[in-house]
Each structure stands twice: as C-alpha cells, then as structure tokens.
Design an enzyme around this catalytic site. Structure first.
Site, PDB file in Angstrom:
ATOM      1  N   TYR A  91       0.843  -1.182   0.000  1.00 18.92           N
ATOM      2  CA  TYR A  91       0.000   0.000   0.000  1.00 18.92           C
ATOM      3  C   TYR A  91       0.889   1.246   0.000  1.00 18.92           C
ATOM      4  O   TYR A  91       2.084   1.175   0.300  1.00 18.92           O
ATOM      5  CB  TYR A  91      -0.857   0.049   1.262  1.00 18.92           C
ATOM      6  CG  TYR A  91      -1.967  -0.966   1.352  1.00 18.92           C
ATOM      7  CD1 TYR A  91      -3.104  -0.850   0.551  1.00 18.92           C
ATOM      8  CD2 TYR A  91      -1.907  -2.006   2.269  1.00 18.92           C
ATOM      9  CE1 TYR A  91      -4.145  -1.758   0.656  1.00 18.92           C
ATOM     10  CE2 TYR A  91      -2.954  -2.920   2.384  1.00 18.92           C
ATOM     11  CZ  TYR A  91      -4.063  -2.799   1.573  1.00 18.92           C
ATOM     12  OH  TYR A  91      -5.092  -3.686   1.687  1.00 18.92           O
ATOM     13  N   GLU A 137      -5.141  -1.903   8.504  1.00 20.47           N
ATOM     14  CA  GLU A 137      -5.007  -1.810   9.953  1.00 20.47           C
ATOM     15  C   GLU A 137      -4.051  -0.678  10.327  1.00 20.47           C
ATOM     16  O   GLU A 137      -3.247  -0.792  11.234  1.00 20.47           O
ATOM     17  CB  GLU A 137      -4.542  -3.134  10.574  1.00 20.47           C
ATOM     18  CG  GLU A 137      -5.594  -4.214  10.581  1.00 20.47           C
ATOM     19  CD  GLU A 137      -5.931  -4.747   9.221  1.00 20.47           C
ATOM     20  OE1 GLU A 137      -7.124  -4.822   8.876  1.00 20.47           O
ATOM     21  OE2 GLU A 137      -5.009  -5.095   8.466  1.00 20.47           O
ATOM     22  N   ASN A 196      -9.662   0.502  -2.449  1.00 19.73           N
ATOM     23  CA  ASN A 196      -9.346  -0.736  -1.728  1.00 19.73           C
ATOM     24  C   ASN A 196     -10.616  -1.324  -1.139  1.00 19.73           C
ATOM     25  O   ASN A 196     -11.233  -0.703  -0.274  1.00 19.73           O
ATOM     26  CB  ASN A 196      -8.339  -0.473  -0.599  1.00 19.73           C
ATOM     27  CG  ASN A 196      -7.937  -1.752   0.112  1.00 19.73           C
ATOM     28  OD1 ASN A 196      -7.324  -2.628  -0.488  1.00 19.73           O
ATOM     29  ND2 ASN A 196      -8.288  -1.872   1.379  1.00 19.73           N
ATOM     30  N   GLU A 197     -11.006  -2.487  -1.623  1.00 23.14           N
ATOM     31  CA  GLU A 197     -12.196  -3.183  -1.125  1.00 23.14           C
ATOM     32  C   GLU A 197     -13.383  -2.219  -1.015  1.00 23.14           C
ATOM     33  O   GLU A 197     -14.098  -2.201  -0.004  1.00 23.14           O
ATOM     34  CB  GLU A 197     -11.893  -3.839   0.227  1.00 23.14           C
ATOM     35  CG  GLU A 197     -10.863  -4.958   0.142  1.00 23.14           C
ATOM     36  CD  GLU A 197     -10.593  -5.616   1.493  1.00 23.14           C
ATOM     37  OE1 GLU A 197     -10.632  -4.902   2.515  1.00 23.14           O
ATOM     38  OE2 GLU A 197     -10.349  -6.820   1.513  1.00 23.14           O
ATOM     39  N   GLU A 277      -5.316 -10.770  -1.538  1.00 19.01           N
ATOM     40  CA  GLU A 277      -4.970 -10.763  -0.105  1.00 19.01           C
ATOM     41  C   GLU A 277      -5.256 -12.153   0.456  1.00 19.01           C
ATOM     42  O   GLU A 277      -6.391 -12.457   0.808  1.00 19.01           O
ATOM     43  CB  GLU A 277      -5.792  -9.730   0.672  1.00 19.01           C
ATOM     44  CG  GLU A 277      -5.407  -8.296   0.457  1.00 19.01           C
ATOM     45  CD  GLU A 277      -6.164  -7.369   1.405  1.00 19.01           C
ATOM     46  OE1 GLU A 277      -6.633  -7.832   2.463  1.00 19.01           O
ATOM     47  OE2 GLU A 277      -6.296  -6.180   1.070  1.00 19.01           O
ATOM     48  N   TYR A 343       3.870 -11.992  14.242  1.00 15.86           N
ATOM     49  CA  TYR A 343       4.602 -13.106  14.843  1.00 15.86           C
ATOM     50  C   TYR A 343       4.007 -14.453  14.459  1.00 15.86           C
ATOM     51  O   TYR A 343       4.571 -15.486  14.767  1.00 15.86           O
ATOM     52  CB  TYR A 343       4.665 -12.934  16.360  1.00 15.86           C
ATOM     53  CG  TYR A 343       5.549 -11.776  16.744  1.00 15.86           C
ATOM     54  CD1 TYR A 343       6.932 -11.934  16.826  1.00 15.86           C
ATOM     55  CD2 TYR A 343       5.025 -10.520  16.950  1.00 15.86           C
ATOM     56  CE1 TYR A 343       7.752 -10.862  17.141  1.00 15.86           C
ATOM     57  CE2 TYR A 343       5.842  -9.445  17.257  1.00 15.86           C
ATOM     58  CZ  TYR A 343       7.210  -9.623  17.360  1.00 15.86           C
ATOM     59  OH  TYR A 343       8.013  -8.560  17.659  1.00 15.86           O
TER      60      TYR A 343
END
Length: 660
Positions: A91, A137, A196-197, A277, A343
């Site tokens: 992005y 996010e 985006n979406e 995605e 992680y």
C-alpha cells in the site's frame, strides 16, 4: 496468440502485447526510460497475465514499507525473493507522506521511490495499492487526520467536492512520481490497485471509482494496468468493480479455493484467477488473545490455490499499526487496530524467519524454480539489561509550554490542528460539588480526569460515561484526552473526530469556559521539534509527587562502543501500565502490557547508537515505582506477544468488537 480486450466483460480498451525478451535493469540507481517495448496485460483465452509477450503468473508477498525502517528494506525483500516470490505488494499510506496539509515527506524511511527501486534490484516485480483509502489496519485507513479539520463532516470515499479536491491534489503529487517506475518505462510496477475493497463500503458510488480511474489514467497513461480488490462475495464485487479495471478478490484459509474464485468468475468470466490478499495470519487487538493460523493448514491451502494456476499475494509480515510508530496499537471499539500481528506470519516484525516461511517456500518450489541464492539469516538481537528511570515533568508542570486555546465549549482535537496524540481540556470550577455526577458522553478515546492533581477516574469510549466527583470552587477540572487512533475500517470512518465532542456536565449542568492544550510537538513531523519538547519534559522540575498524574519518566542505558555489535532489541514493559515510549527521542510506540497481548516492543537498531542512549516514557496511568523503589525497564533479546490478557477482559472486549 489471440489477445482479448482489457478487462473481460468490463473491457473497453484494446490491449496489444508486444513480444519482447528484454529484462528491466537499473543503471546508476536510476530506471532507464529509453526502452519503450515492455508490456503487461491479459490473455483471456489462456486465462493468464502476459508480461513482455510471455505468460506470467505472480506469487507475491505484502510488505508495507511504512512499517519497516529503510535500513531493513533490502533484508526483508531479499528474504521474500529467496522464498520463491516474484513480486512484492505494498500500500501507499497517504498520511505517512503528507502528515500536515501541503507538507510532503518522501525521504529517509518515507522514501517510496527508493523502496520500489530496491525491490527491482532484488529481482521483484511491484504491485502498488495507492488508495487513497488503504485500510491496512493503519491509522485512519491511510487518510490524513487533517481531513477531519473541516467546517463540516466530509463524506469520505464519495464525490464530496471538498474530499475530491484533497484527493486530486494528493494524486497530482504522488502519481507523477510513479510513472517512470511503470513496467512499460523499464520499471518494476506491473499493476496498480484503485481504491481498496470499495465494495465493503456502504456508499457504493461508481462515479467516485470512475473519477479515481480517470485520475490514474491522466498521470500514468492508457497502458497502466489497473485492478480492483474486493471480498469474495457478489455484493462486495458488484460495488467495487468497474469497466476498464481487472476485478480480483481476496480470501483467507480455504480447502476449496475454486469455490472462492467462482465469485471472481461472475465478474471476470475469463482471465487469470487472482487472490490479492491471502491471509497467512490475523491481527491482534488490545485485550484479546494472540491470534494464530495453523502453518500446515495454510501451506495446504496455498498449494490448492497454486494448483489452480491462480495468482496470489500473501501477507508476509507487517508489524504495528500506529501511524509513525513501529509498534503499539490504536484502539477503537469499532475496529481495534493491532498491537502486532506479524509473529504468526512467515517473517516477524524484526525479519526473523518462521516455520511458516519454510513451509510456504516448499509449496512455491512445486510450481516455480527457486532462486539459487541462500536465505538471508534472521538478524541477531541484543539483551542489554535494565535502565532505571526518574520522574520528570507532569502534564500540569508543562502547561506553560503548550499553546492554549480558550473557548466557551470544548473543541475537538482536529479543529485544534492536532491529528493524533493528546489534548488537555481544563475548566475552572465555579462552584463546589459533593459526590456529583460528572458526565462525558462523547470523549474519544480515553479521558483521564483529575481535580487539580487528584485522579477521579477515566472516561472510556463507548464504555464509561460518568463518574462522581467532589471538588471546591476555584479548583481545576483537568481531562487529558488520548486519541487512540482513528477508526480504520467501516462506515464509522466518517464519524472519526477525537477529543471532547459533546458538552461535559456536572450535576446536569453543562460546563462552559474551557482551556485546551494540544500536544503539538509530539505529532510534529519535524524530529527536532519533538526532541526539544521531550528535553523540556525531562528537565522541568515537577511540583507534583502523584504517580497517577500523567508524567514523563526518563533514564539512560549504555550500549557497546562498536556499532557492529549493536543489535535490534525488545523493551519489556510488564511492570508499567499504559503510555508511550521514546528511544533517543524517536517515537517507538504504545505500551499497554496489562491489557496485552503485546508486552515487549520491538526496537530496531536504527533507533540505537554506541555508548549512552536515552529512554523516555509518557506514563498515563500509574508508574511502578516510588521513592524507595526505582522505576525500571528491561531490554530483552526475545519478543513477548502473547501475555497480559485475562479471561474477563477477553470476553468483555469480544462483545465490544462484535457489536462495534
């Protein structure tokens, strides 16, 4: 070979593929503009992309340059290339490059062009998602907070004239920078996503999407390959797709990808299958347990997708969500932004290689030759012991340093010109009250309430609106409001202002005559201004001893004199409550260890230096020390991403998220 039109049933633009076997090259760190016969398009009869006249399938990984120090871009990209990927997707975060209106940042860690060139040097094609809305996010979904500093509420992601004016100005700055980097000009950019979406947004305004497409064409020309991405549902793709742009979908773990791709086929009956995605993991939120996605199941799902001949983009790693910070979460009950969700990914925030990385690499090896290069190793980490901290100034000590605004009623943060961070709202009480109800219905997102320096409680967005206070006439009611991050996803992005948005009342009487003190220097894009403010914060003598009064704490720690022996590290915050960290005056991010799940914050070596280093905390709730017990933080060589959550908090926040 017969070449169909630009975009299946949407297609109106003829696309001619020129046969070419040349390879883009970099010379003297600049991209050659002399070669004009590079092409990228679609062969609809063979259901494939075509690059330079040859069938092409991409296996891509997402890496957001704005979440990784430039120092590590090459390392991360090389690891992606070594995994068998032939493209990187990123992005472009508008607010990262224009933090204040007309103030543009495209150097250092914000060197977007440099990132794209490094990707080409490594051997990766580039897929760009310039937005303007990106979600990711990320703070406000990539929108700059100053969009909210308007005389009215903008209707974002629509043809709202004021919003479109800002979009056009931004794209007039950004898109010309990208044109020399397009594949047709010898660069690595093969595809660009528009918005985006968008099909997930309630507006469903095709005029808006068409306007963006025209803007892309104006600056990038007729041959730039544009595409859209939406969820794998007809309702999503109906509103998100448009003629002239190739329609792709996205989805997560599946054992029947053909079923997921059926939705794309409703809009692109022929052409390459694309999952833009494919989620290797999932995000973590403050107060919820650490999410994981089974590595073996993910590898099996990827295998099934590649077996269909599909193109795919996977999230390789990301890191924290804060705008301008490497880690630490924003929190909104509507869409909690992550503390960190890397992680459980193929690569960690620090670039460490995980089990999932090797499994993905083994799957990719079944479908394309892996590069004959070794996998770069995980970088070493340092454990540097502890640092003792002393108390500096409190927010009340620093009032003379803040720019004061006086108003009859509270003013929201963005109107004050503050787009993230903190604002102190102050009212001098005109009469005494005993156990009276203090009500703040719309305080965003947390408001720490004090009468003079005595703590009364905390307003919590969508949860705590009232508390009882006792105070005397002439005392000050102080409310320190923390912006925990603008909502990044959903319809509520239009209702996204921060601070105190409605009147504060005591005993059912609205309070008037307010002073407001925004923390401008903690959002200043000028690092020097931030540093000077922090130096004042730790040298001011404090008049207050309370450990519950939001205050700055400071100390030093020593590192080896040899720069080659300084490594990334993690700062352990388990003893502290909630606040923000600065290492050598760099904003490291937020900590909230008792809420969890993240307890240790990643510190890249780029923030560190040989010899003496400084650390400053802005602790909002309560420091873990007193006169006989000094404050302490520790530097560790291992992350801790799954601590600090209680069952009660988990259940409560799950309800908040579900109904947000």
């Amino acid at each position: 070979m017969e070449i169909s039109k630009w975009s299946g049933l949407h297609g109106l633009v003829p696309f001619v593929i020129l046969l070419c076997c040349l390879t883009p090259s970099l010379q003297a760190n600049s991209i050659s503009n002399k070669v004009k016969n590079y092409t990228f398009g679609v062969d609809y009869e063979r259901n494939t992309f075509v690059k330079d006249g040859k069938p092409f399938r991409y296996v891509s990984g997402s890496m957001h340059y704005f979440r990784t120090p430039k120092y590590y871009w090459t390392d991360r990209l090389q690891k992606m290339y070594a995994a068998g990927l032939n493209a990187v997707q990123t992005y472009i975060a508008w607010n990262y490059h224009e933090p204040l209106p007309g103030v543009y940042r495209f150097s250092g860690d914000q060197d977007l062009v440099g990132f794209i060139k490094i990707a080409q040097e490594v051997g990766l094609n580039v897929i760009l998602r310039p937005g303007p809305y990106i979600d990711a996010e990320w703070e406000f979904g990539g929108f700059p907070g100053w969009l909210l500093n308007s005389t009215r509420k903008l209707r974002l992601r629509t043809m709202d004239p004021e919003y479109i004016q800002h979009i056009d100005k931004w794209f007039d700055k950004l898109l010309p920078m990208l044109k020399p980097l397009l594949h047709e000009n010898g660069g690595p950019i093969i595809m660009l996503q528009v918005e985006n979406e968008y099909g997930s947004y309630f507006e469903c305004n095709h005029d808006y999407i068409r306007h963006l497409e025209h803007k892309f064409r104006e600056h990038l020309g007729p041959n730039a390959f544009l595409f859209t991405t939406d969820g794998d549902g007809d309702g999503y793709m109906k509103c998100g797709t448009l003629q002239g742009m190739y329609a792709t979908c996205d989805f997560g773990l599946t054992m029947d990808p053909a079923k997921n791709f059926k939705v794309q086929r409703h809009f692109e009956p022929k052409g390459p299958l694309v999952n833009s995605e494919f989620y290797t993991g999932w995000l973590d939120n403050w107060g919820l347990t650490h999410h994981t996605v089974d590595a073996q199941q993910f590898a099996k799902s990827l295998d099934l997708i590649l077996k269909l001949g599909a193109n795919v983009n996977m999230y390789m790693f990301e890191g924290g969500s804060d705008f301008g910070f490497w880690n630490g979460a924003n929190f909104s009950p509507y869409r909690p932004n992550p503390t960190s969700y890397d992680y459980d990914a193929p690569l960690t925030e620090a670039g460490d290689i995980t089990k999932k990385y090797h499994l993905i690499r083994n799957v990719i090896a079944k479908y394309r030759d892996l590069p004959q290069k070794p996998i770069p190793p995980s970088v070493p980490k340092g454990s540097y012991g502890g640092a003792f901290l002393r108390k500096g100034a409190s927010i009340l000590d620093l009032l003379p340093e803040f720019q004061r605004t006086i108003s009859q009623y509270p003013i929201f943060m963005e109107r004050l010109g503050l787009y993230f961070g903190f604002t102190l709202y102050r009212h001098k009480l005109k009469k005494s009250v005993v156990n009276a109800a203090l009500v703040g219905k719309v305080v965003r997102d947390r408001g720490y309430v004090f009468v003079d320096e005595e703590k009364m409680g905390v307003f919590k967005r969508e949860k705590t609106f009232t508390m009882n206070i006792t105070a005397k006439s002439g005392q000050y009611l102080n409310i320190l409001v923390e912006n925990q991050g603008h909502v990044t996803f959903g319809n509520t992005i239009n209702d996204n202002r921060k601070g105190i948005l409605q009147n504060i009342s005591i005993a059912k009487q609205n309070l008037t005559d307010w002073e407001m003190y925004p923390f401008y220097d903690l959002q200043n894009p000028n690092f020097t201004s931030q540093m000077l403010f922090l130096k004042k914060a730790i040298t001011f003598p404090s008049k207050f001893t309370s450990l519950e009064l939001p205050s700055f704490y400071y100390g030093t720690f020593n590192l080896p004199p040899d720069e080659d022996k300084i490594y990334d590290t993690y700062i352990d915050m388990k003893d502290w409550t909630k606040g923000q960290i600065f290492v050598n005056y760099h904003n490291l991010g937020r900590y909230w260890p008792k809420k969890g799940p993240q307890v240790r914050l990643y510190v890249p070596k780029t923030f560190l230096k040989p010899g003496q280093n400084s650390i400053i905390l802005f602790e909002l709730e309560k420091a873990p020390c007193n006169m006989s017990s000094p404050c302490l933080v520790r530097f560790m060589d291992q992350p801790l991403i799954d601590g600090g959550v209680t069952v009660t908090e988990h259940e409560q926040l799950s309800v908040e998220v579900k109904h947000g």
